[in-house]
Design an enzyme around this catalytic site. Sequence first.
Site, short mmCIF file in Angstrom:
data_model
loop_
_atom_site.label_atom_id
_atom_site.label_comp_id
_atom_site.label_asym_id
_atom_site.label_seq_id
_atom_site.Cartn_x
_atom_site.Cartn_y
_atom_site.Cartn_z
N ARG B 39 0.94 -1.18 -0.31
CA ARG B 39 -0.15 0.07 0.00
C ARG B 39 1.01 1.19 -0.06
O ARG B 39 1.84 1.13 0.02
CB ARG B 39 -0.90 -0.45 1.48
N THR B 40 0.14 2.10 0.23
CA THR B 40 1.20 3.73 0.46
C THR B 40 2.09 3.94 1.40
O THR B 40 1.34 3.28 2.18
CB THR B 40 -0.23 4.96 1.04
N GLN B 41 3.08 3.72 0.69
CA GLN B 41 4.22 3.84 1.82
C GLN B 41 4.44 4.85 1.83
O GLN B 41 4.31 5.84 1.56
CB GLN B 41 5.54 3.40 1.00
N ILE B 142 -2.80 2.82 -5.79
CA ILE B 142 -3.05 3.25 -4.27
C ILE B 142 -1.76 2.49 -3.85
O ILE B 142 -1.29 2.32 -2.91
CB ILE B 142 -3.52 2.47 -3.61
N TRP B 146 7.11 6.90 -4.73
CA TRP B 146 7.15 8.20 -4.47
C TRP B 146 8.66 9.90 -4.64
O TRP B 146 9.47 9.57 -3.87
CB TRP B 146 7.25 7.90 -3.60
#
Lengths: 254, 255
Positions: B39-41, B142, B146
């Site tokens: 998931r989003t880190q 998702i 980044w």
Amino acid sequence: MFRNQYDNDISTWSPQGRIHQVEYALEAVKQGSAAVGLRSNTHVVLLALKRSSGELASYQKKLTIIDDHLGIAIAGLTSDARVLSNFMRTEAMKSKVIYGRPLPIFRIVSAIGDKAQVNTQNYGRRPYGVGLLVAGYDETGPHLYECAPSGNFFEYYAMSIGARSQSAKTYLERYYESFAEASLDELVRHGLNALRDTLQQDKELNMDNCSIGIVGADCKFKIVEGDELKRYLSLLDNVEMGDTVQGQAPMDTE
Amino acid sequence: MDHFSFNLGKPRHEMTDRRNIFQVDIKPRSESSTDPITRTQRPIVTGTSVIALKYQDGVMLAADNLASYGSLARFKDVERLYPVGEFTVIGASGDISDFQYTKHLLDAEMVKEYYINDGHVLGAPHIYEYLSRVMYNRRSQINPLWNAYVVGGYHNGEGFLGYVDLLGTTYKSSSIATGFGAYLAQPILRKVVEGHENTLSEEEAINAIETCMKVLFYRDARSLNKFQRAKITAQGVEITQPYSVDTEWSFAEGQ
């Protein structure tokens, strides 16, 4: 053709080193009506003879637009042609969506070749029964390719496929050196002359049975059919065939 | 094509390669599997601003050589400007491991093009388009990469400059800056560049870059006074060795 014990499936070699099923597939292309392609330094032109199954029927379409810069002429099983042109359209769209550029011609043609080859090696599958003439214009210029059910593809200055296409090839071989610098009208004229040579004895090229596809540097791929053909048919050389090649039946009897 | 499938609208279950040519045998993941789902880190090792501008001969990019580990200035020799092909440079800010993965993806794309060997080469606009598709796709799962990237290059006789980030946001402009640079450097770059892209000389461009890097070192607490500058023109890519700008700290010394 031959009825022998080595032609039952795709994964059987003959003692002569041939795969007969592939050759039979190539026959299907030869049974389709003729299609001619030729290119200059600025344009690629496809010309096709449309067949109709009878007077009441429409003429079978032979040219398909794949993208603004890419189109094909088919000879053989039209249903197989549909599958391949859908595949080409998807690839063309992917190139635009992922990289923002028109699909380069060489790679779509080799993708078709790869796809066709799979069907010549896996047991239980059959080869595609359609040959394609692929005309396109990309960053490296105009290109004309032939794709065969065998998975082979090759680039040409001019090429023809389908029934009696050898006559067209003979014409093209005689004049191909003048294609590179030819104007668009010149190119179409040569193409129509070549296509006419594939006709049977008392047949003629007219607005119903002829189809022309043009793509070039400043020219999106467009298909010319019906009334718009009049202008191009009038370019045809007047030969011993009489004035029937003018495109319209003469009104008065002389 | 599966015209009659009752699964239309749902993900298809066929296992084929990207082009639907070959069947690919991959073990499908069952509903009851206990593998972790990514998931989003949060970004861990990060790079700060990348700045870039267009000038008369092409484009210029700059980025410092620091990879921070939170507030620790951990790696001080990191190259955040990466050449892709002969006429494109990617500048990366954000998570460095995601940047390394992106570098691998881009290298793979360039190698594929190389082997096709048909005279076509991926230029800056194509790499920009490809990157933006990748970034947006990851965001939609998702599971973003980044980063904020600057894609700079030279294509069809003119400079190219684009921005792609972790949300899949993209834009093209004659000056671009990521991170703190968006607040501190962009106004300076815009003043120098806007309206003068075609008349700005190389010297003026370098000047603008160095002024911005100086300001960033003064004010960005996660920056380093050691950076590289990339120039892309019709002659290709040139990335300088790391260097520094002079700064004035005497005001802070003693009474």
